[in-house]
Scaffold this active site. Structure first.
Site, PDB file in Angstrom:
ATOM      1  N   GLU A 149      -1.222   1.187  -5.446  1.00 16.61           N
ATOM      2  CA  GLU A 149      -0.772  -0.006  -4.554  1.00 16.61           C
ATOM      3  C   GLU A 149      -0.744  -1.039  -5.579  1.00 16.61           C
ATOM      4  O   GLU A 149      -1.775  -1.116  -6.224  1.00 16.61           O
ATOM      5  CB  GLU A 149      -1.880  -0.283  -3.505  1.00 16.61           C
ATOM      6  CG  GLU A 149      -2.157   1.111  -2.654  1.00 16.61           C
ATOM      7  CD  GLU A 149      -3.287   0.998  -1.724  1.00 16.61           C
ATOM      8  OE1 GLU A 149      -3.662  -0.402  -1.616  1.00 16.61           O
ATOM      9  OE2 GLU A 149      -4.037   2.064  -1.678  1.00 16.61           O
ATOM     10  N   HIS A 156       0.937  -1.294   0.031  1.00 12.98           N
ATOM     11  CA  HIS A 156       0.122  -0.034  -0.142  1.00 12.98           C
ATOM     12  C   HIS A 156       0.855   1.179  -0.185  1.00 12.98           C
ATOM     13  O   HIS A 156       1.046   1.979   1.047  1.00 12.98           O
ATOM     14  CB  HIS A 156      -0.942  -0.037   1.197  1.00 12.98           C
ATOM     15  CG  HIS A 156      -1.963   0.791   1.660  1.00 12.98           C
ATOM     16  ND1 HIS A 156      -1.826   2.262   1.113  1.00 12.98           N
ATOM     17  CD2 HIS A 156      -3.322   0.773   1.596  1.00 12.98           C
ATOM     18  CE1 HIS A 156      -3.047   2.812   1.530  1.00 12.98           C
ATOM     19  NE2 HIS A 156      -3.940   2.199   1.800  1.00 12.98           N
TER      20      HIS A 156
HETATM   21  C1  BG6 Z   1      -6.997   2.097   0.515  1.00 18.07           C
HETATM   22  C2  BG6 Z   1      -8.494   1.677   0.508  1.00 18.07           C
HETATM   23  O1  BG6 Z   1      -6.335   1.170   0.014  1.00 18.07           O
HETATM   24  O2  BG6 Z   1      -6.462   2.323   1.796  1.00 18.07           O
HETATM   25  C3  BG6 Z   1      -9.428   2.917   1.051  1.00 18.07           C
HETATM   26  O3  BG6 Z   1      -8.784   1.636  -1.106  1.00 18.07           O
HETATM   27  C4  BG6 Z   1      -8.748   3.244   2.464  1.00 18.07           C
HETATM   28  O4  BG6 Z   1     -10.627   2.553   1.228  1.00 18.07           O
HETATM   29  C5  BG6 Z   1      -7.212   3.241   2.458  1.00 18.07           C
HETATM   30  O5  BG6 Z   1      -9.425   4.236   2.840  1.00 18.07           O
HETATM   31  C6  BG6 Z   1      -6.573   3.640   3.814  1.00 18.07           C
HETATM   32  O6  BG6 Z   1      -7.023   2.645   4.846  1.00 18.07           O
HETATM   33  P1  BG6 Z   1      -6.545   2.577   6.180  1.00 18.07           P
HETATM   34  O7  BG6 Z   1      -7.165   1.219   6.841  1.00 18.07           O
HETATM   35  O8  BG6 Z   1      -5.229   2.442   6.199  1.00 18.07           O
HETATM   36  O9  BG6 Z   1      -7.258   3.934   6.675  1.00 18.07           O
END
Ligand code: BG6
Length: 306
Positions: A276, A176
């Site tokens: 990602e 991510h």
């Molecule tokens: C992204 C998702 O990969 O991560 C989003 O597609 C999400 O929907 C974002 O808001 C952040 O996620 P987190 O759990 O780290 O706040």
């Protein structure tokens, strides 16, 4: 002290182990090509900066460094599912690997011949995570997960899942990556033109990308992946290449969601974008008993004229 013991066991001049933010252990990498940082907590890379360049990854200035929290920014490892758990909304978003304490396996200098196009040494770090009583309470499977990060002129991250069960398992996940950009108004994500995507903001409906991706509002999309993907702003172009991935997530929270996130500055959305390399949505992977699957991503500052 753990860091002293790790320095004796693993360090080789390019890697130092120190207590990082929140008292969490991190490896600090410094070699001829770049500087980097990697936390044991979540196997989370928080910094990658090729020599002579600006940092490539965005790290939230209000990130929380604590054992029960995922670090906001850098490269969180989402695993064994991406997004909300497919059937149980009480389980943690993006799985548990990003809040688990990983174990160091090795840190070594790579020399000519070990990596392509290397004129001098780059640094490889390997970490592992296996199932525990706690993980089996959340996800009832045996597994061996390995993350290998190679810090050179590029950053290569490989996440390998080995199925240690007698039956097949299914996994999702993502590397991510949060990329630092000069100004979101001038960012284009290229390479996904004409690809189909699932819009996570509009009831998961399918759409088709028309031209480059530009940002003037919240974006949360799962694309059918393409290689490479470029992130271009006024100052530079980054390339993201993926393997073992058929989906790419593009995310920017924009104004209101930035304000709702406690570990994200209100104006943070202006200087970041997530691209990602994923196994998300329909791209979840079945892994047969005893077999492995590797999801990997290479991030490079693209020096070619564009
Ligand atoms: C992204 C998702 O990969 O991560 C989003 O597609 C999400 O929907 C974002 O808001 C952040 O996620 P987190 O759990 O780290 O706040």
């Amino acid at each position: 002290m753990l860091e002293v013991a790790m320095n004796e066991t693993f360090a080789d001049g390019q890697v130092r182990f120190v207590k990082g933010e929140g008292g969490l252990s991190k490896a600090v990498i410094s070699n001829a090509f770049c500087e980097g940082e990697l936390y044991l907590h979540g196997a989370h890379i928080t910094h990658f900066c090729p020599r002579g360049a600006e940092p490539v990854l965005w790290l939230s200035p209000t990130a929380v460094f604590a054992e029960d929290k995922a670090i906001r920014g850098g490269i969180p490892v989402c695993w064994p599912w991406f997004g909300p758990h497919p059937s149980d909304p009480t389980l943690p978003q993006h799985g548990f690997a990003r809040t688990a304490r990983w174990e160091f396996v090795e840190a070594k200098a790579l020399v000519n011949g070990d990596i392509e196009n290397a004129e001098a040494a780059a640094t490889l770090i390997r970490l592992q995570l296996s199932d525990t009583e706690e993980s089996r309470a959340t996800w009832p499977h045996a597994f061996h997960l390995e993350l290998t990060a190679t810090f050179g002129r590029s950053l290569k991250v490989e996440l390998t899942t080995r199925n240690e069960n007698a039956e097949s398992i299914e996994i999702g996940g993502a590397l991510h990556s949060y990329f630092r950009v000069a100004d979101i108004d001038h960012v284009s994500v290229l390479g996904l033109e004409s690809q189909i995507y699932v819009d996570q903001l509009e009831g998961h409906c399918e759409k088709s990308q028309c031209g480059a991706i530009r940002f003037d509002g919240e974006v949360d999309r799962v694309y059918t992946s393409a290689n490479p993907i470029f992130i271009a702003d006024q100052t530079r172009r980054l390339s993201v290449e993926s393997w073992g991935s058929g989906s790419a997530v593009v995310w920017n929270p924009w104004i209101e969601k930035s304000q709702r996130m406690a570990d994200f500055p209100d104006n943070g959305y202006r200087s970041m974008v997530c691209v990602e390399s994923a196994n998300a949505g329909q791209d979840r992977r079945a892994i047969a008993a005893g077999q492995s699957h590797t999801l990997s991503q290479t991030i490079t500052i693209d020096e070619r004229a564009w």
